[in-house]
Scaffold this motif. Structure first.
Motif, PDB file in Angstrom:
ATOM      1  N   ASP A 144       0.803  -1.220   0.000  1.00 26.72           N
ATOM      2  CA  ASP A 144       0.000   0.000   0.000  1.00 26.72           C
ATOM      3  C   ASP A 144       0.837   1.270   0.000  1.00 26.72           C
ATOM      4  O   ASP A 144       0.330   2.346   0.302  1.00 26.72           O
ATOM      5  CB  ASP A 144      -0.914   0.003   1.234  1.00 26.72           C
ATOM      6  CG  ASP A 144      -1.855  -1.191   1.237  1.00 26.72           C
ATOM      7  OD1 ASP A 144      -2.328  -1.572   0.151  1.00 26.72           O
ATOM      8  OD2 ASP A 144      -2.107  -1.741   2.319  1.00 26.72           O
ATOM      9  N   GLY A 145       2.118   1.181  -0.341  1.00 24.58           N
ATOM     10  CA  GLY A 145       2.957   2.367  -0.358  1.00 24.58           C
ATOM     11  C   GLY A 145       3.536   2.666   1.029  1.00 24.58           C
ATOM     12  O   GLY A 145       3.284   1.934   1.985  1.00 24.58           O
ATOM     13  N   PRO A 146       4.296   3.751   1.157  1.00 27.41           N
ATOM     14  CA  PRO A 146       4.586   4.737   0.095  1.00 27.41           C
ATOM     15  C   PRO A 146       5.516   4.172  -0.972  1.00 27.41           C
ATOM     16  O   PRO A 146       6.384   3.362  -0.687  1.00 27.41           O
ATOM     17  CB  PRO A 146       5.245   5.889   0.849  1.00 27.41           C
ATOM     18  CG  PRO A 146       5.880   5.241   2.039  1.00 27.41           C
ATOM     19  CD  PRO A 146       4.967   4.116   2.425  1.00 27.41           C
ATOM     20  N   TRP A 147       5.299   4.613  -2.207  1.00 30.24           N
ATOM     21  CA  TRP A 147       6.084   4.161  -3.352  1.00 30.24           C
ATOM     22  C   TRP A 147       7.006   5.268  -3.850  1.00 30.24           C
ATOM     23  O   TRP A 147       6.686   6.456  -3.745  1.00 30.24           O
ATOM     24  CB  TRP A 147       5.147   3.765  -4.497  1.00 30.24           C
ATOM     25  CG  TRP A 147       4.202   2.659  -4.175  1.00 30.24           C
ATOM     26  CD1 TRP A 147       4.504   1.421  -3.682  1.00 30.24           C
ATOM     27  CD2 TRP A 147       2.780   2.668  -4.341  1.00 30.24           C
ATOM     28  NE1 TRP A 147       3.365   0.667  -3.540  1.00 30.24           N
ATOM     29  CE2 TRP A 147       2.287   1.408  -3.933  1.00 30.24           C
ATOM     30  CE3 TRP A 147       1.870   3.630  -4.807  1.00 30.24           C
ATOM     31  CZ2 TRP A 147       0.935   1.087  -3.979  1.00 30.24           C
ATOM     32  CZ3 TRP A 147       0.524   3.304  -4.844  1.00 30.24           C
ATOM     33  CH2 TRP A 147       0.060   2.051  -4.436  1.00 30.24           C
ATOM     34  N   PRO A 148       8.141   4.879  -4.436  1.00 32.55           N
ATOM     35  CA  PRO A 148       8.959   5.874  -5.132  1.00 32.55           C
ATOM     36  C   PRO A 148       8.151   6.474  -6.295  1.00 32.55           C
ATOM     37  O   PRO A 148       7.329   5.789  -6.915  1.00 32.55           O
ATOM     38  CB  PRO A 148      10.155   5.067  -5.651  1.00 32.55           C
ATOM     39  CG  PRO A 148      10.136   3.792  -4.884  1.00 32.55           C
ATOM     40  CD  PRO A 148       8.709   3.529  -4.508  1.00 32.55           C
ATOM     41  N   LEU A 149       8.416   7.740  -6.592  1.00 39.88           N
ATOM     42  CA  LEU A 149       7.668   8.460  -7.621  1.00 39.88           C
ATOM     43  C   LEU A 149       8.566   8.747  -8.816  1.00 39.88           C
ATOM     44  O   LEU A 149       9.694   9.207  -8.659  1.00 39.88           O
ATOM     45  CB  LEU A 149       7.150   9.778  -7.055  1.00 39.88           C
ATOM     46  CG  LEU A 149       6.514  10.773  -8.032  1.00 39.88           C
ATOM     47  CD1 LEU A 149       5.229  10.206  -8.625  1.00 39.88           C
ATOM     48  CD2 LEU A 149       6.264  12.110  -7.347  1.00 39.88           C
ATOM     49  N   VAL A 150       8.044   8.473 -10.025  1.00 40.67           N
ATOM     50  CA  VAL A 150       8.710   8.853 -11.267  1.00 40.67           C
ATOM     51  C   VAL A 150       7.769   9.778 -12.031  1.00 40.67           C
ATOM     52  O   VAL A 150       6.645   9.389 -12.367  1.00 40.67           O
ATOM     53  CB  VAL A 150       9.061   7.632 -12.138  1.00 40.67           C
ATOM     54  CG1 VAL A 150       9.731   8.091 -13.444  1.00 40.67           C
ATOM     55  CG2 VAL A 150       9.974   6.674 -11.384  1.00 40.67           C
ATOM     56  N   VAL A 151       8.211  11.004 -12.296  1.00 44.87           N
ATOM     57  CA  VAL A 151       7.432  11.962 -13.078  1.00 44.87           C
ATOM     58  C   VAL A 151       8.005  11.982 -14.495  1.00 44.87           C
ATOM     59  O   VAL A 151       9.192  12.267 -14.676  1.00 44.87           O
ATOM     60  CB  VAL A 151       7.457  13.364 -12.460  1.00 44.87           C
ATOM     61  CG1 VAL A 151       6.633  14.337 -13.298  1.00 44.87           C
ATOM     62  CG2 VAL A 151       6.930  13.322 -11.030  1.00 44.87           C
ATOM     63  N   PHE A 152       7.164  11.674 -15.479  1.00 38.10           N
ATOM     64  CA  PHE A 152       7.617  11.493 -16.864  1.00 38.10           C
ATOM     65  C   PHE A 152       7.094  12.591 -17.774  1.00 38.10           C
ATOM     66  O   PHE A 152       5.904  12.943 -17.735  1.00 38.10           O
ATOM     67  CB  PHE A 152       7.147  10.142 -17.400  1.00 38.10           C
ATOM     68  CG  PHE A 152       7.507   9.913 -18.846  1.00 38.10           C
ATOM     69  CD1 PHE A 152       8.774   9.470 -19.192  1.00 38.10           C
ATOM     70  CD2 PHE A 152       6.585  10.156 -19.856  1.00 38.10           C
ATOM     71  CE1 PHE A 152       9.116   9.276 -20.522  1.00 38.10           C
ATOM     72  CE2 PHE A 152       6.910   9.963 -21.193  1.00 38.10           C
ATOM     73  CZ  PHE A 152       8.188   9.516 -21.530  1.00 38.10           C
ATOM     74  N   GLY A 153       7.985  13.126 -18.627  1.00 40.10           N
ATOM     75  CA  GLY A 153       7.618  14.143 -19.596  1.00 40.10           C
ATOM     76  C   GLY A 153       7.571  13.589 -21.011  1.00 40.10           C
ATOM     77  O   GLY A 153       8.565  13.027 -21.501  1.00 40.10           O
ATOM     78  N   HIS A 154       6.432  13.740 -21.682  1.00 36.00           N
ATOM     79  CA  HIS A 154       6.281  13.242 -23.053  1.00 36.00           C
ATOM     80  C   HIS A 154       6.975  14.171 -24.050  1.00 36.00           C
ATOM     81  O   HIS A 154       7.282  15.337 -23.755  1.00 36.00           O
ATOM     82  CB  HIS A 154       4.802  13.104 -23.409  1.00 36.00           C
ATOM     83  CG  HIS A 154       4.042  14.404 -23.412  1.00 36.00           C
ATOM     84  ND1 HIS A 154       4.075  15.289 -24.460  1.00 36.00           N
ATOM     85  CD2 HIS A 154       3.213  14.967 -22.484  1.00 36.00           C
ATOM     86  CE1 HIS A 154       3.312  16.329 -24.207  1.00 36.00           C
ATOM     87  NE2 HIS A 154       2.783  16.175 -22.994  1.00 36.00           N
ATOM     88  N   GLY A 155       7.196  13.670 -25.253  1.00 35.00           N
ATOM     89  CA  GLY A 155       7.817  14.457 -26.300  1.00 35.00           C
ATOM     90  C   GLY A 155       6.852  15.435 -26.940  1.00 35.00           C
ATOM     91  O   GLY A 155       5.642  15.422 -26.690  1.00 35.00           O
ATOM     92  N   PHE A 156       7.399  16.293 -27.811  1.00 37.55           N
ATOM     93  CA  PHE A 156       6.608  17.321 -28.477  1.00 37.55           C
ATOM     94  C   PHE A 156       5.556  16.688 -29.385  1.00 37.55           C
ATOM     95  O   PHE A 156       5.825  15.734 -30.112  1.00 37.55           O
ATOM     96  CB  PHE A 156       7.532  18.222 -29.291  1.00 37.55           C
ATOM     97  CG  PHE A 156       6.811  19.286 -30.079  1.00 37.55           C
ATOM     98  CD1 PHE A 156       6.135  20.302 -29.427  1.00 37.55           C
ATOM     99  CD2 PHE A 156       6.810  19.263 -31.469  1.00 37.55           C
ATOM    100  CE1 PHE A 156       5.462  21.283 -30.139  1.00 37.55           C
ATOM    101  CE2 PHE A 156       6.152  20.245 -32.192  1.00 37.55           C
ATOM    102  CZ  PHE A 156       5.474  21.256 -31.523  1.00 37.55           C
TER     103      PHE A 156
END
Length: 296
Positions: free
Chosen positions: A71-83
């Protein structure tokens, strides 16, 4: 004019069952986790084609670890998409990260996405690093709030940024470039990226880097990735995908995507979860055509 960023169904945010009681309670809580957050940064605006300005929307898609990860806490990955794309183009990679135990958050950049009002505007890329930081801030606030379904699901000490193409430039700026640097970021995965600010000074703090680059990429050629790789301090890793292009290695099933998945997960596992360093180099073993440079 109606602003359409992404076709998605919003899951309402309400009360949830407290964790740690029973399997049924856990299943009930997961059923109420949102798949998309309709976030709005009221401190900034975007200009619509008709000239009106509105608060900056940062719609964010979420992928969760499997139930076996607890149930977490989980590491966070924030991802940015391309143009001129959306996060769903990268869904196989993002799902692989989630399956490996990471909470993945992928914002839709309001003027850089495929469905941006008036068409995508690449000039807005310089405004995207604050979008990433805004998402981190809002997710940490949600994790800290007992009234949020995301309560206690985000580990504030284990946060990474990642991205591809313009999204990689965004992630690199968030992790390393002085005007946009976010101290909360502990690792960065840069896929066919570049330095967003050109000759803007980088921060001195060493944030672990994994840079991935196709040698046949004609949109962001290898020299861009080599430049950013040499610009940052150790620890850093460079994965060169022989004869690979710009987008396919991160979106099309096959050995290239498999290599990116394996190496990036081993990298994140080491720097966010304390797993063995040697797993990063071992992850390339099934892919002898590719080359990994390691400077841990």
């Amino acid at each position: 004019m109606r602003l359409t960023l992404l076709a998605a169904v919003a899951v309402s945010i309400g009360t949830f069952v407290s964790p740690g009681l029973s399997n049924a309670d856990r299943a009930g809580r997961r059923a109420h986790l949102p798949s998309v957050l309709h976030l709005v940064d009221t401190s900034r605006t975007i200009r619509l084609p008709g000239g009106n300005r509105i608060a900056r929307p940062v719609t964010t898609n979420l992928w969760y670890p499997p139930a076996v990860d607890g149930d977490g806490p989980w590491p966070l990955v924030v991802f940015g998409h391309g143009f001129a794309t959306t996060p769903f183009l990268y869904r196989r990679l993002l799902r692989a990260w989630a399956a490996a135990g990471y909470l993945v958050a992928a914002p839709v950049f309001p003027l850089g996405n495929k469905h941006a009002p008036g068409g995508p505007d690449e000039n807005d890329t310089v405004n995207q690093p604050p979008d990433m930081s805004f998402v981190i801030t809002r997710l940490l606030a949600a994790s800290a709030s007992p009234r949020s379904p995301l309560h206690r699901l985000v580990d504030r000490r284990r946060i990474a940024v990642a991205g591809q193409s313009d999204g990689a430039e965004t992630a690199f700026a968030t992790a390393y470039e002085r005007p946009w640097h976010d101290r909360r970021v502990r690792a960065a995965v840069i896929l066919s990226g570049a330095e967003l600010g050109g000759h803007i000074p980088l921060v001195s703090r060493a944030t672990p880097l994994l840079a991935v680059q196709g040698t046949a990429d004609r949109i962001n050629p290898p020299v861009y990735t080599l430049d950013l790789f040499h610009a940052v301090a150790r620890p850093k890793f460079l994965l060169l995908l022989r004869h690979a292009g710009h987008l396919g290695p991160y979106t099309i099933p096959g050995p290239r995507l498999a290599a990116v998945e394996r190496v990036s997960i081993a990298f994140l596992d080491h720097y966010l979860r304390g797993q063995p360093l040697g797993a990063i180099s071992r992850a390339t073993a099934p892919f002898p055509a590719d080359a990994l440079t390691s400077e841990p």
